[in-house]
Design a protein around this motif. Structure first.
Motif, PDB file in Angstrom:
ATOM      1  N   ASP A   1      96.980 139.182 -11.364  1.00  0.00           N
ATOM      2  CA  ASP A   1      95.846 140.029 -10.973  1.00  0.00           C
ATOM      3  C   ASP A   1      95.149 139.461  -9.727  1.00  0.00           C
ATOM      4  OD1 ASP A   1      94.541 142.441 -11.253  1.00  0.00           O
ATOM      5  OD2 ASP A   1      93.013 141.696 -12.631  1.00  0.00           O
TER       6      ASP A   1
ATOM      7  N   GLU B 219      97.992 150.383 -11.715  1.00  0.00           N
ATOM      8  CA  GLU B 219      97.397 150.417 -13.005  1.00  0.00           C
ATOM      9  C   GLU B 219      96.697 151.736 -13.296  1.00  0.00           C
ATOM     10  OE1 GLU B 219      94.051 147.452 -13.186  1.00  0.00           O
ATOM     11  OE2 GLU B 219      94.733 147.025 -11.154  1.00  0.00           O
TER      12      GLU B 219
ATOM     13  N   HIS C  17     101.767 141.956 -11.751  1.00  0.00           N
ATOM     14  CA  HIS C  17     100.541 142.679 -11.423  1.00  0.00           C
ATOM     15  C   HIS C  17      99.605 141.865 -10.533  1.00  0.00           C
ATOM     16  CE1 HIS C  17      97.341 145.695 -12.387  1.00  0.00           C
ATOM     17  NE2 HIS C  17      96.598 144.699 -11.950  1.00  0.00           N
TER      18      HIS C  17
ATOM     19  N   HIS D 264      97.140 142.184  -6.464  1.00  0.00           N
ATOM     20  CA  HIS D 264      96.611 143.047  -5.401  1.00  0.00           C
ATOM     21  C   HIS D 264      96.658 142.302  -4.067  1.00  0.00           C
ATOM     22  CE1 HIS D 264      95.129 145.866  -8.477  1.00  0.00           C
ATOM     23  NE2 HIS D 264      94.863 144.775  -9.171  1.00  0.00           N
TER      24      HIS D 264
ATOM     25  N   HIS E 242      98.235 145.171 -19.287  1.00  0.00           N
ATOM     26  CA  HIS E 242      97.887 144.142 -18.303  1.00  0.00           C
ATOM     27  C   HIS E 242      96.554 143.512 -18.686  1.00  0.00           C
ATOM     28  CE1 HIS E 242      95.282 143.476 -14.814  1.00  0.00           C
ATOM     29  NE2 HIS E 242      94.821 144.686 -14.933  1.00  0.00           N
TER      30      HIS E 242
HETATM   31 ZN   LIG Z   1      94.584 144.783 -11.289  1.00  0.00          ZN
END
Ligand SMILES: [Zn+2]
Length: 267
Positions: free
Chosen positions: A219, A107, A7, A9, A171
Protein backbone atom coordinates in the motif's frame (compact mmCIF):
# COMPACT_ATOMS: atom_id res chain seq x y z
CA UNK A 1 13.60 -15.67 -4.36
CA UNK A 2 10.75 -13.99 -6.26
CA UNK A 3 8.65 -11.49 -4.33
CA UNK A 4 5.43 -9.69 -5.23
CA UNK A 5 3.67 -6.51 -4.07
CA UNK A 6 0.03 -6.91 -5.13
CA UNK A 7 -1.11 -3.46 -4.01
CA UNK A 8 0.62 -0.08 -3.96
CA UNK A 9 0.37 3.46 -5.35
CA UNK A 10 3.65 4.26 -7.11
CA UNK A 11 2.05 7.11 -9.06
CA UNK A 12 1.74 8.99 -5.75
CA UNK A 13 3.52 12.36 -5.65
CA UNK A 14 5.93 11.02 -3.01
CA UNK A 15 7.50 8.86 -5.75
CA UNK A 16 7.73 11.54 -8.43
CA UNK A 17 11.36 12.40 -7.69
CA UNK A 18 12.94 8.96 -7.39
CA UNK A 19 10.75 6.23 -8.88
CA UNK A 20 13.62 4.65 -10.88
CA UNK A 21 15.66 4.24 -7.66
CA UNK A 22 12.64 2.83 -5.82
CA UNK A 23 12.17 0.24 -8.57
CA UNK A 24 15.87 -0.63 -8.57
CA UNK A 25 15.82 -1.13 -4.83
CA UNK A 26 12.69 -3.26 -5.13
CA UNK A 27 14.26 -5.43 -7.82
CA UNK A 28 17.41 -5.88 -5.73
CA UNK A 29 15.23 -7.00 -2.81
CA UNK A 30 13.69 -9.72 -5.02
CA UNK A 31 10.51 -8.02 -6.26
CA UNK A 32 9.52 -9.38 -9.67
CA UNK A 33 5.95 -8.07 -9.87
CA UNK A 34 4.47 -4.86 -8.48
CA UNK A 35 0.74 -4.28 -8.97
CA UNK A 36 0.02 -0.56 -8.92
CA UNK A 37 -3.59 0.24 -7.99
CA UNK A 38 -5.79 2.90 -9.53
CA UNK A 39 -8.57 4.65 -7.62
CA UNK A 40 -10.29 6.96 -10.13
CA UNK A 41 -10.28 7.81 -13.87
CA UNK A 42 -7.22 10.15 -14.10
CA UNK A 43 -5.39 7.84 -11.70
CA UNK A 44 -6.19 4.71 -13.74
CA UNK A 45 -4.74 6.31 -16.85
CA UNK A 46 -1.51 7.13 -15.03
CA UNK A 47 -1.26 3.59 -13.66
CA UNK A 48 -1.73 2.08 -17.10
CA UNK A 49 1.04 4.31 -18.49
CA UNK A 50 3.33 3.31 -15.64
CA UNK A 51 2.70 -0.39 -16.34
CA UNK A 52 3.42 0.14 -20.05
CA UNK A 53 6.65 1.91 -19.24
CA UNK A 54 7.94 -0.65 -16.73
CA UNK A 55 6.94 -4.00 -18.21
CA UNK A 56 7.06 -6.64 -16.84
CA UNK A 57 7.89 -5.44 -13.31
CA UNK A 58 4.83 -3.19 -12.95
CA UNK A 59 1.31 -4.46 -13.63
CA UNK A 60 -1.89 -2.44 -13.60
CA UNK A 61 -4.78 -3.02 -11.20
CA UNK A 62 -7.41 -0.46 -12.16
CA UNK A 63 -10.08 0.55 -9.70
CA UNK A 64 -12.82 2.83 -8.52
CA UNK A 65 -12.26 3.79 -4.90
CA UNK A 66 -15.64 3.88 -3.13
CA UNK A 67 -15.04 7.42 -1.84
CA UNK A 68 -13.97 8.76 -5.24
CA UNK A 69 -17.05 7.13 -6.78
CA UNK A 70 -19.21 9.28 -4.49
CA UNK A 71 -17.34 12.43 -5.49
CA UNK A 72 -15.94 12.96 -1.99
CA UNK A 73 -12.26 13.93 -1.63
CA UNK A 74 -10.28 12.65 1.34
CA UNK A 75 -7.78 15.32 2.48
CA UNK A 76 -4.44 15.67 0.69
CA UNK A 77 -4.11 12.21 -0.77
CA UNK A 78 -1.26 12.99 -3.17
CA UNK A 79 -2.88 11.12 -6.07
CA UNK A 80 -4.61 12.64 -9.12
CA UNK A 81 -8.08 13.94 -8.27
CA UNK A 82 -11.35 13.32 -10.00
CA UNK A 83 -14.02 16.01 -9.88
CA UNK A 84 -17.54 14.91 -8.98
CA UNK A 85 -19.07 11.45 -9.01
CA UNK A 86 -17.48 8.82 -11.24
CA UNK A 87 -19.51 7.60 -14.21
CA UNK A 88 -19.08 3.87 -13.65
CA UNK A 89 -20.24 2.79 -17.12
CA UNK A 90 -17.79 5.15 -18.78
CA UNK A 91 -14.91 3.80 -16.69
CA UNK A 92 -16.00 0.20 -17.40
CA UNK A 93 -15.64 1.00 -21.13
CA UNK A 94 -12.07 2.12 -20.49
CA UNK A 95 -11.32 -1.10 -18.57
CA UNK A 96 -12.91 -3.20 -21.31
CA UNK A 97 -10.86 -1.47 -23.99
CA UNK A 98 -7.60 -2.10 -22.13
CA UNK A 99 -8.45 -5.47 -20.58
CA UNK A 100 -5.43 -7.33 -21.95
CA UNK A 101 -3.17 -4.92 -20.02
CA UNK A 102 -5.11 -5.08 -16.75
CA UNK A 103 -4.09 -7.72 -14.19
CA UNK A 104 -6.91 -7.06 -11.70
CA UNK A 105 -9.78 -4.74 -10.84
CA UNK A 106 -9.23 -2.78 -7.62
CA UNK A 107 -9.18 -1.18 -5.36
CA UNK A 108 -12.94 -1.25 -5.05
CA UNK A 109 -15.33 -1.87 -2.17
CA UNK A 110 -17.01 0.16 0.56
CA UNK A 111 -15.68 2.61 3.13
CA UNK A 112 -17.46 4.00 6.19
CA UNK A 113 -14.37 5.72 7.55
CA UNK A 114 -14.18 8.52 4.96
CA UNK A 115 -17.92 8.53 4.19
CA UNK A 116 -20.88 8.63 6.56
CA UNK A 117 -22.49 5.20 6.72
CA UNK A 118 -26.05 6.40 7.16
CA UNK A 119 -25.87 8.83 4.26
CA UNK A 120 -23.90 6.75 1.76
CA UNK A 121 -24.41 3.04 2.40
CA UNK A 122 -27.16 2.56 -0.20
CA UNK A 123 -25.18 4.30 -2.93
CA UNK A 124 -21.89 2.61 -2.02
CA UNK A 125 -23.49 -0.83 -2.04
CA UNK A 126 -25.18 -0.11 -5.36
CA UNK A 127 -21.85 0.94 -6.91
CA UNK A 128 -20.01 -2.02 -5.42
CA UNK A 129 -22.51 -4.55 -6.83
CA UNK A 130 -22.23 -2.97 -10.27
CA UNK A 131 -18.43 -3.17 -10.13
CA UNK A 132 -18.45 -6.82 -8.99
CA UNK A 133 -20.81 -7.79 -11.83
CA UNK A 134 -18.62 -6.01 -14.34
CA UNK A 135 -15.48 -7.69 -12.95
CA UNK A 136 -17.08 -11.14 -13.26
CA UNK A 137 -17.91 -10.33 -16.89
CA UNK A 138 -14.32 -9.20 -17.45
CA UNK A 139 -13.13 -12.34 -15.62
CA UNK A 140 -10.43 -10.66 -13.53
CA UNK A 141 -9.43 -10.96 -9.85
CA UNK A 142 -11.00 -8.26 -7.65
CA UNK A 143 -9.03 -6.36 -4.97
CA UNK A 144 -11.17 -5.17 -2.05
CA UNK A 145 -10.88 -2.07 0.13
CA UNK A 146 -13.30 -2.41 3.07
CA UNK A 147 -12.37 0.15 5.69
CA UNK A 148 -14.92 0.04 8.54
CA UNK A 149 -17.17 -1.88 6.13
CA UNK A 150 -15.68 -5.38 6.30
CA UNK A 151 -18.89 -7.17 7.20
CA UNK A 152 -20.94 -5.33 4.57
CA UNK A 153 -18.36 -6.04 1.85
CA UNK A 154 -18.18 -9.75 2.65
CA UNK A 155 -21.98 -10.03 2.57
CA UNK A 156 -22.20 -8.36 -0.84
CA UNK A 157 -19.31 -10.44 -2.23
CA UNK A 158 -20.95 -13.63 -0.96
CA UNK A 159 -24.21 -12.73 -2.68
CA UNK A 160 -22.67 -11.65 -5.97
CA UNK A 161 -19.85 -14.18 -6.54
CA UNK A 162 -20.91 -17.80 -6.88
CA UNK A 163 -18.59 -20.83 -6.97
CA UNK A 164 -15.44 -18.72 -6.58
CA UNK A 165 -15.79 -17.68 -10.23
CA UNK A 166 -13.28 -14.85 -9.72
CA UNK A 167 -10.56 -14.57 -7.04
CA UNK A 168 -11.27 -12.07 -4.23
CA UNK A 169 -8.28 -10.38 -2.60
CA UNK A 170 -8.93 -8.61 0.70
CA UNK A 171 -6.36 -5.80 0.83
CA UNK A 172 -5.23 -4.69 4.32
CA UNK A 173 -8.15 -6.49 5.90
CA UNK A 174 -8.92 -5.10 9.37
CA UNK A 175 -12.09 -7.04 10.20
CA UNK A 176 -12.48 -8.96 13.43
CA UNK A 177 -11.63 -12.64 13.92
CA UNK A 178 -15.06 -14.02 13.00
CA UNK A 179 -14.92 -12.10 9.70
CA UNK A 180 -11.41 -13.37 8.96
CA UNK A 181 -12.77 -16.90 9.37
CA UNK A 182 -15.80 -16.16 7.22
CA UNK A 183 -13.83 -14.61 4.35
CA UNK A 184 -11.24 -17.40 4.51
CA UNK A 185 -14.01 -20.00 4.29
CA UNK A 186 -15.42 -18.21 1.26
CA UNK A 187 -12.00 -18.71 -0.34
CA UNK A 188 -10.92 -15.06 -0.21
CA UNK A 189 -7.22 -14.21 -0.29
CA UNK A 190 -5.58 -11.71 2.05
CA UNK A 191 -2.71 -9.42 1.10
CA UNK A 192 -0.54 -8.53 4.07
CA UNK A 193 1.35 -5.22 4.42
CA UNK A 194 4.79 -4.85 6.08
CA UNK A 195 3.34 -3.16 9.15
CA UNK A 196 2.43 -6.70 10.22
CA UNK A 197 5.71 -6.45 12.14
CA UNK A 198 3.89 -4.07 14.51
CA UNK A 199 0.23 -4.99 14.03
CA UNK A 200 -1.21 -7.77 16.17
CA UNK A 201 -4.34 -7.76 13.93
CA UNK A 202 -2.38 -8.87 10.88
CA UNK A 203 -0.38 -11.35 12.96
CA UNK A 204 -3.62 -12.93 14.15
CA UNK A 205 -4.91 -13.01 10.58
CA UNK A 206 -1.78 -14.78 9.32
CA UNK A 207 -2.09 -17.41 12.07
CA UNK A 208 -5.72 -18.10 11.09
CA UNK A 209 -5.47 -18.11 7.28
CA UNK A 210 -3.68 -20.94 5.39
CA UNK A 211 -0.49 -19.89 3.59
CA UNK A 212 -2.13 -20.83 0.26
CA UNK A 213 -4.54 -17.90 0.77
CA UNK A 214 -1.94 -15.25 1.64
CA UNK A 215 -0.31 -12.59 -0.54
CA UNK A 216 2.01 -9.67 0.14
CA UNK A 217 1.45 -5.96 -0.50
CA UNK A 218 2.70 -2.61 0.77
CA UNK A 219 0.00 0.00 0.00
CA UNK A 220 3.01 2.31 -0.59
CA UNK A 221 3.50 5.12 0.19
CA UNK A 222 1.23 4.44 3.18
CA UNK A 223 1.53 1.90 6.02
CA UNK A 224 5.31 1.86 6.34
CA UNK A 225 6.57 -0.58 8.99
CA UNK A 226 9.14 2.08 9.90
CA UNK A 227 8.83 5.84 10.22
CA UNK A 228 9.49 6.63 6.55
CA UNK A 229 7.71 6.32 3.22
CA UNK A 230 6.61 2.77 2.49
CA UNK A 231 7.93 1.11 -0.67
CA UNK A 232 7.77 -2.26 -2.44
CA UNK A 233 11.21 -3.39 -1.16
CA UNK A 234 9.64 -3.70 2.30
CA UNK A 235 7.66 -6.76 1.14
CA UNK A 236 10.63 -8.68 2.51
CA UNK A 237 9.60 -7.58 6.03
CA UNK A 238 6.17 -9.15 5.54
CA UNK A 239 7.71 -12.38 4.24
CA UNK A 240 10.02 -12.61 7.26
CA UNK A 241 7.13 -12.14 9.67
CA UNK A 242 4.86 -14.63 7.90
CA UNK A 243 7.74 -17.15 7.88
CA UNK A 244 8.18 -16.68 11.63
CA UNK A 245 4.45 -17.04 12.36
CA UNK A 246 4.04 -20.08 10.12
CA UNK A 247 7.35 -21.59 11.33
CA UNK A 248 8.73 -21.90 7.83
CA UNK A 249 11.91 -20.69 6.21
CA UNK A 250 11.90 -17.32 4.45
CA UNK A 251 12.56 -19.11 1.14
CA UNK A 252 9.65 -21.56 1.55
CA UNK A 253 7.31 -18.71 2.48
CA UNK A 254 8.36 -16.54 -0.44
CA UNK A 255 8.04 -19.47 -2.83
CA UNK A 256 4.48 -20.29 -1.74
CA UNK A 257 3.36 -16.64 -1.92
CA UNK A 258 4.85 -16.27 -5.39
CA UNK A 259 3.09 -19.46 -6.42
CA UNK A 260 -0.19 -18.03 -5.01
CA UNK A 261 0.36 -14.86 -7.01
CA UNK A 262 0.89 -16.74 -10.27
CA UNK A 263 -2.15 -18.91 -9.67
CA UNK A 264 -4.52 -16.13 -8.58
CA UNK A 265 -3.56 -13.46 -11.09
CA UNK A 266 -2.67 -15.83 -13.88
CA UNK A 267 0.35 -13.61 -14.53
ZN1 LIG B 1 -4.46 1.33 -1.62
Amino acid sequence: MNLVDVHCHLNHELFKADLPEVLKKAYAAGLRRILVSGVNPPNNREVLELARKHQPLIKASLGIYPIDALGIQPDAVGLPHHQGKIDLEEEFCFFEKNKTEITAIGEVGMDFHWADKEKTEVEQEHNFRKIIRFTIKLNKPIVIHSRKAENECITVLEQEIKNKEIPVIQHCFSGKKSLIHKAAELGHYFSIPPNIIKSSNFQTLVKIVPLTQLLTETDSPWLSPFSDRNEPAYVLETIKKIAELKQLSIEETAKQIWHNYERIFNA
